[in-house]
Scaffold this active site. Structure first.
Site, PDB file in Angstrom:
ATOM      1  N   LEU A   1       0.839  -1.196   0.000  1.00  9.70           N
ATOM      2  CA  LEU A   1       0.000   0.000   0.000  1.00  9.70           C
ATOM      3  C   LEU A   1       0.874   1.245   0.000  1.00  9.70           C
ATOM      4  O   LEU A   1       1.689   1.449   0.897  1.00  9.70           O
ATOM      5  CB  LEU A   1      -0.935   0.000   1.209  1.00  9.70           C
ATOM      6  CG  LEU A   1      -2.055   1.049   1.209  1.00  9.70           C
ATOM      7  CD1 LEU A   1      -3.222   0.565   2.069  1.00  9.70           C
ATOM      8  CD2 LEU A   1      -1.582   2.402   1.726  1.00  9.70           C
TER       9      LEU A   1
ATOM     10  N   HIS B   1       7.639   1.730  11.222  1.00  9.71           N
ATOM     11  CA  HIS B   1       8.172   3.000  10.747  1.00  9.71           C
ATOM     12  C   HIS B   1       7.181   4.110  11.122  1.00  9.71           C
ATOM     13  O   HIS B   1       5.957   3.880  11.130  1.00  9.71           O
ATOM     14  CB  HIS B   1       8.349   2.934   9.229  1.00  9.71           C
ATOM     15  CG  HIS B   1       9.114   4.071   8.643  1.00  9.71           C
ATOM     16  ND1 HIS B   1       8.523   5.279   8.343  1.00  9.71           N
ATOM     17  CD2 HIS B   1      10.419   4.186   8.299  1.00  9.71           C
ATOM     18  CE1 HIS B   1       9.429   6.091   7.821  1.00  9.71           C
ATOM     19  NE2 HIS B   1      10.595   5.462   7.783  1.00  9.71           N
TER      20      HIS B   1
END
Length: 338
Positions: free
Chosen positions: A127, A231
Site C-alpha cells: 500500500l 516506521h
C-alpha cells in the site's frame, strides 16, 4: 471525490515506477525496478483473468486513479497464498524462562526464532499513496477496499490473513535491526539485501541465515529497540489494521524487524460487515457515508460515496459514485460504512 480504485493494467507500469521511487526503501512489494514491477503486473493480469473460484498462489494489484485526469496516485496488493514460490520467513519473538534451584533465581530471556509459521496465509501489502494525495481519507479507501475485494472473492483467499509493516529505517537508509542481526552474516547492507529480496526472492535467507535462535539480550540497544516497531509513517496503518481486527503476535520482518499483523480472515471488520445489495436508486443526496464497490476480478472498482439501505436487499447511492463505478439501477453493489 473523483478517485476510484480499480484493477491494475500493464499501462500502469510507469506510474507505479514513479511511485516506487518515492517509497524511501524498505518497501519490498513496490521496488523501484521496472522489470520487477512489470512481472507483478503480468502476474496480476493472470490472476484477474483466472475465473476459477479456488485458492492458489496469486497476486492482485489495485491502483487508485483520479477518474477526471486518469492519473494513478496510489496502489495496493493482495497475495492469496504466501510461501509457495519460496519460503515465507519471519522471526518469532518468544520468551524462554529458566529457573536455578541452587540460586533460587528465575531468568527470562527473549529470543528470536526463524520460522515459516505464516506460510499459506493470504497477505495484504504494497500500500502506497502519493505524498501529494495524503488527505481526504484516500489511505483509508486504499486499505479497506482490499478487504472488500477479499469479501467479494472470498474463496480465493486463505482463512488467515497477514500484513507486514515496514520497520524503522534510519536517516542513512539503513536498518538498525538488519545491522544488528542478519547483516552480520551476509556481508550486505540493508538497502542491497532489501533490493535483492524484492527482485529475486528470499531464498538466500534460507541458504545463509543461521537457524539457531538469537538471544535479544546479545543484540545492540539500537537493534533491540526497533523489534516489532513500525516506521513512523506506518503508525496510522497499524492503527487501521488493529481497528480491522489484526493483532501483533510476535512475528517480525527478517530484514527490518517491523511487526507482522495477523487476523482470521472472517473476523476482519471490513470483510464481515461488507454486504451486497441491488441498486434501486441513483439520486441519494444525504445518505450514510460508505465505501462502495462493484465488479468481479478485473472489473473491480471501489470509491467513497453515500448510501441508503432499504433493509430489503436494496441500496440507493449518490449519482457521483454511480458514475465512478459505472453502475445503473439493477446492478449489484457491495458496501461498508466509512
Amino acid at each position: 471525490m473523483t478517485f476510484r480504485l480499480r484493477a491494475a493494467r500493464a499501462s500502469d507500469l510507469e506510474a507505479l515506477y514513479e511511485m516506487a521511487k518515492l517509497t524511501g526503501g524498505g518497501f519490498t512489494n513496490l521496488p523501484p525496478d521496472r522489470g520487477a514491477l512489470r512481472a507483478k503486473l503480468e502476474r496480476a493480469e493472470a490472476a484477474f483473468a483466472n475465473d476459477a473460484d479456488t485458492l492458489s498462489d496469486e497476486q492482485f494489484v489495485l491502483v487508485l486513479e483520479n477518474a477526471r485526469s486518469g492519473a494513478v496516485r496510489g496502489t495496493c496488493q493482495l497475495m492469496t497464498k504466501v510461501g509457495q514460490r519460496w519460503p515465507f520467513y519471519s522471526y518469532r519473538l518468544n520468551t524462554l524462562t529458566q529457573y536455578s534451584q541452587e540460586l533460587d533465581r528465575t531468568v527470562r530471556a527473549e529470543i528470536l526464532s526463524l520460522v515459516t509459521d505464516l506460510e499459506g496465509s493470504s497477505e495484504v501489502g504494497g500500500l502506497f499513496l502519493h505524498p501529494n494525495e495524503r488527505a481526504g481519507g484516500l489511505g483509508l479507501l486504499l486499505a479497506r477496499s482490499r478487504y472488500m475485494f477479499v469479501a467479494m472473492h472470498r474463496r480465493r483467499f486463505a482463512d488467515r490473513i497477514i500484513a507486514e509493516l515496514r520497520g524503522i529505517i534510519d536517516e542513512r537508509g539503513g536498518s538498525p535491526f538488519w545491522e544488528g542481526v542478519a547483516g552480520r552474516f551476509f556481508g550486505m547492507n540493508f538497502q542491497d539485501a532489501d533490493y535483492f529480496n524484492a527482485i529475486n526472492g528470499n531464498q538466500f535467507i534460507a541458504d545463509l541465515m543461521p537457524k539457531h535462535p538469537v538471544y535479544v539480550a546479545m543484540l545492540s540497544e539500537d537493534a533491540r529497540s526497533v523489534i516489532g516497531v513500525p516506521h513512523p509513517t506506518g503508525r496510522a496503518a497499524m492503527r487501521m489494521l488493529e481497528n480491522e481486527g489484526f493483532r501483533y503476535e510476535g512475528y517480525v520482518d527478517i530484514f527490518d524487524g517491523g511487526p507482522t499483523m495477523v487476523a482470521h480472515t472472517d473476523n476482519v471488520t471490513s470483510v464481515t460487515s461488507c454486504n451486497q445489495a441491488q441498486v434501486t436508486g441513483l439520486d441519494v443526496a444525504e445518505g450514510e457515508r460508505a465505501i462502495l464497490a462493484t465488479g468481479r476480478l478485473g472489473s473491480f472498482r471501489a470509491c467513497f460515496g453515500a448510501r441508503v439501505l432499504d433493509g430489503e436487499g436494496g441500496i440507493a447511492i449518490d449519482s457521483a459514485s454511480a458514475d465512478l463505478l459505472d453502475v445503473r439501477e439493477g446492478d449489484l453493489v457491495w458496501s461498508v460504512t466509512r
